[in-house]
Design an enzyme around this catalytic site. Structure first.
Site, PDB file in Angstrom:
ATOM      1  N   CYS A 113       3.781  -1.323  15.317  1.00 49.31           N
ATOM      2  CA  CYS A 113       3.553  -1.413  14.203  1.00 49.31           C
ATOM      3  C   CYS A 113       2.912  -2.474  13.566  1.00 49.31           C
ATOM      4  O   CYS A 113       3.108  -3.600  13.919  1.00 49.31           O
ATOM      5  CB  CYS A 113       4.856  -1.201  13.345  1.00 49.31           C
ATOM      6  SG  CYS A 113       4.596  -1.267  11.588  1.00 49.31           S
ATOM      7  N   ASN A 127      12.223   6.972  18.426  1.00 52.60           N
ATOM      8  CA  ASN A 127      11.381   6.496  19.453  1.00 52.60           C
ATOM      9  C   ASN A 127      11.482   6.056  20.957  1.00 52.60           C
ATOM     10  O   ASN A 127      10.802   5.517  21.601  1.00 52.60           O
ATOM     11  CB  ASN A 127      10.635   5.124  18.706  1.00 52.60           C
ATOM     12  CG  ASN A 127      10.118   5.311  17.497  1.00 52.60           C
ATOM     13  OD1 ASN A 127       9.759   6.516  16.902  1.00 52.60           O
ATOM     14  ND2 ASN A 127      10.303   4.456  16.686  1.00 52.60           N
ATOM     15  N   GLY A 171       7.657  -1.872   5.380  1.00 53.38           N
ATOM     16  CA  GLY A 171       8.789  -2.580   4.961  1.00 53.38           C
ATOM     17  C   GLY A 171      10.126  -1.441   5.619  1.00 53.38           C
ATOM     18  O   GLY A 171       9.886  -0.238   5.954  1.00 53.38           O
ATOM     19  N   GLU A 172      11.397  -2.168   5.587  1.00 50.62           N
ATOM     20  CA  GLU A 172      12.414  -1.354   6.182  1.00 50.62           C
ATOM     21  C   GLU A 172      13.303  -1.360   5.019  1.00 50.62           C
ATOM     22  O   GLU A 172      13.733  -2.020   4.198  1.00 50.62           O
ATOM     23  CB  GLU A 172      13.148  -2.367   7.199  1.00 50.62           C
ATOM     24  CG  GLU A 172      14.518  -1.809   7.248  1.00 50.62           C
ATOM     25  CD  GLU A 172      15.081  -0.459   7.644  1.00 50.62           C
ATOM     26  OE1 GLU A 172      14.473   0.245   8.467  1.00 50.62           O
ATOM     27  OE2 GLU A 172      15.729   0.191   6.816  1.00 50.62           O
ATOM     28  N   CYS A 200       8.802  -3.870  14.963  1.00 52.04           N
ATOM     29  CA  CYS A 200       8.669  -2.846  16.094  1.00 52.04           C
ATOM     30  C   CYS A 200       7.082  -3.109  16.514  1.00 52.04           C
ATOM     31  O   CYS A 200       6.135  -3.437  15.766  1.00 52.04           O
ATOM     32  CB  CYS A 200       8.528  -1.418  15.073  1.00 52.04           C
ATOM     33  SG  CYS A 200       9.910  -1.423  14.480  1.00 52.04           S
ATOM     34  N   SER A 210      13.992   6.449  12.461  1.00 55.03           N
ATOM     35  CA  SER A 210      12.740   6.239  13.689  1.00 55.03           C
ATOM     36  C   SER A 210      13.366   5.859  14.878  1.00 55.03           C
ATOM     37  O   SER A 210      13.873   4.847  15.141  1.00 55.03           O
ATOM     38  CB  SER A 210      11.838   4.969  12.844  1.00 55.03           C
ATOM     39  OG  SER A 210      10.827   4.844  13.682  1.00 55.03           O
ATOM     40  N   CYS A 240       0.711   2.635   8.745  1.00 56.84           N
ATOM     41  CA  CYS A 240       1.150   1.726   7.834  1.00 56.84           C
ATOM     42  C   CYS A 240       0.787   0.337   8.010  1.00 56.84           C
ATOM     43  O   CYS A 240       0.750  -0.349   9.269  1.00 56.84           O
ATOM     44  CB  CYS A 240       2.602   1.660   7.536  1.00 56.84           C
ATOM     45  SG  CYS A 240       3.445   0.626   8.863  1.00 56.84           S
ATOM     46  N   CYS A 284       3.501   8.258   0.460  1.00 62.63           N
ATOM     47  CA  CYS A 284       4.453   7.377   1.409  1.00 62.63           C
ATOM     48  C   CYS A 284       4.305   6.025   0.685  1.00 62.63           C
ATOM     49  O   CYS A 284       3.147   5.585   0.467  1.00 62.63           O
ATOM     50  CB  CYS A 284       3.516   7.438   2.733  1.00 62.63           C
ATOM     51  SG  CYS A 284       4.628   6.349   3.744  1.00 62.63           S
ATOM     52  N   GLU A 289       0.584  -1.241  -0.083  1.00 65.54           N
ATOM     53  CA  GLU A 289       0.287  -0.015   0.201  1.00 65.54           C
ATOM     54  C   GLU A 289       0.877   1.339  -0.009  1.00 65.54           C
ATOM     55  O   GLU A 289       2.055   1.341   0.532  1.00 65.54           O
ATOM     56  CB  GLU A 289      -1.040   0.123   1.040  1.00 65.54           C
ATOM     57  CG  GLU A 289      -0.280  -0.129   2.210  1.00 65.54           C
ATOM     58  CD  GLU A 289      -1.247  -0.452   3.723  1.00 65.54           C
ATOM     59  OE1 GLU A 289      -2.023  -1.220   3.641  1.00 65.54           O
ATOM     60  OE2 GLU A 289      -0.857   0.105   4.623  1.00 65.54           O
ATOM     61  N   CYS A 311       7.412  -6.877   7.013  1.00 65.43           N
ATOM     62  CA  CYS A 311       8.524  -6.402   7.572  1.00 65.43           C
ATOM     63  C   CYS A 311       8.973  -7.101   8.525  1.00 65.43           C
ATOM     64  O   CYS A 311       8.501  -7.788   9.228  1.00 65.43           O
ATOM     65  CB  CYS A 311       8.349  -4.893   8.039  1.00 65.43           C
ATOM     66  SG  CYS A 311       9.766  -4.004   8.496  1.00 65.43           S
TER      67      CYS A 311
END
Ligand code: SF4
Length: 356
Positions: A121, A227, A170-171, A118, A225, A344, A107, A94, A114
């Site tokens: 997520c 956090n 994804g990373e 995390c 990222s 996401c 985006c 997406e 992924c």
């Protein structure tokens, strides 16, 4: 037996030039085809009217112009638009279009699922399926632009999308080679021709690949990222931290070559009572010392069943004030498109649920 057609979007400009030379086409044809596909969104050789019909037929017999198929789109009340794409092997990815003032930022995703897991997520919770190919990354932009144009002709000067962020599923740095190839299509001409100032790659913090990206000569913006301000908390919410703790990550950021007047963006998803205290804010100012940085504070957008909560607005404000008092640029960025599940992975998750 005839050999299967080659998807022209899976080729770099150099590869296409070589194949066209074998077919006896003129050397400039590769650039012309790239311009048709990426700048004007052509989906067939028939649309390329400045190429002789006989040559279009020859090209059509050897190549295809395969596109991602748009399965679904949703429009949020705040103007955010979400697009769900089908891939040839049945997987889905997406993209989210976020309009803001005079910008329209798309985006895009770089992997199906992924592996970084995390905790806050949804994509991370679903695990990793596969890397996207470069053309599957770049084609998200081509298809969305075509939808926005609604049949109107467009060029790089008149297109709707103004900014690109690799911050979807994804990373990106875990799919390094294909992402770098996609970035070449996104930023080069012929290709999509976006200014590198308008393209941002966001990573959870793969330290060796941050160094590799810095050395690669790719000049897009870097977002990290972060956090958390302690390894204890970051280990808990971002498993990648066990491999690359905060100190190593920030050392890589310190060494990252920045273009003049550019800064690294540090994304900080604020989770109530996890990473949102005044002590965290102060620690953050100390950690980022010496790095050309700006900070995006993102109050968490809880999804059904989520273990984290959104902090109170006053808590977010106090955190931001501490950063600003210490001379940092710190913006509060709301998660957009809450009513269409734009965090996401949420649309894809819901689609999968509906298919079960
Ligand atoms: S936040 Fe990004 S890196 Fe982390 S699991 Fe989700 S998609 Fe992967």
């Amino acid at each position: 037996m005839t050999s299967p057609k080659i998807n022209i979007k899976a080729l770099t400009l150099v590869e296409l030039k070589a194949l066209l030379a074998e077919l006896g086409c003129k050397p400039f044809r590769a650039g012309q085809l790239f311009a048709w596909i990426y700048s004007k969104g052509a989906q067939s050789f028939d649309e390329m009217t400045d190429i002789a019909k006989s040559e279009r037929m020859l090209l059509g017999s050897r190549f295809s112009v395969a596109s991602l198929s748009l399965l679904r789109q949703e429009l949020s009340s705040d103007g955010t638009r979400k697009f769900l794409f089908g891939l040839e092997d049945g997987h889905t990815v997406e993209s989210v279009l976020i309009p803001e003032d005079d910008r329209r930022t798309l985006c895009i995703s770089s992997q199906v699922g992924c592996a970084q897991a995390c905790r806050f997520c949804i994509t991370g919770g679903g695990g990793f399926q596969r890397n996207l190919r470069a053309y599957e990354i770049a084609d998200q932009i081509v298809v969305v632009e075509k939808v926005l144009a609604g049949g109107r002709k467009y060029s790089p000067e008149t297109r709707s999308i103004t900014n690109i962020v690799l911050m979807g599923m994804g990373e990106p740095l875990a799919n390094f080679d294909e992402v770098v190839k996609a970035l070449a299509i996104i930023t080069n001409e012929p290709g999509l021709g976006f200014s590198t100032r308008r393209v941002t790659l966001s990573t959870a913090g793969l330290v060796p690949e941050i160094g590799k990206l810095g050395r690669s000569g790719v000049k897009v913006n870097l977002a990290v990222s972060l956090n958390a301000t302690t390894d204890e908390v970051r280990d808990r919410i971002m498993p990648v931290n066990k491999r690359y703790p905060i100190k190593e990550l920030l050392a890589a950021c310190r060494h990252f070559p920045l273009e003049p007047r550019r800064r690294i963006t540090f994304e900080y998803v604020m989770l109530s009572k996890v990473n949102d205290s005044p002590e965290d804010a102060l620690r953050l100012t100390r950690l980022l010392r010496g790095i050309k940085a700006k900070i995006n504070l993102i109050p968490y957008n809880p999804s059904p069943g989520s273990e984290f909560k959104r902090p109170a607005d006053a808590t977010v404000k106090r955190f931001q004030q501490i950063l600003q008092d210490n001379e940092y640029t710190a913006l509060v960025r709301e998660s957009r498109g809450r009513d269409i599940a734009a965090a996401c992975g949420q649309l894809r998750e819901r689609e999968a649920g509906a298919e079960k």
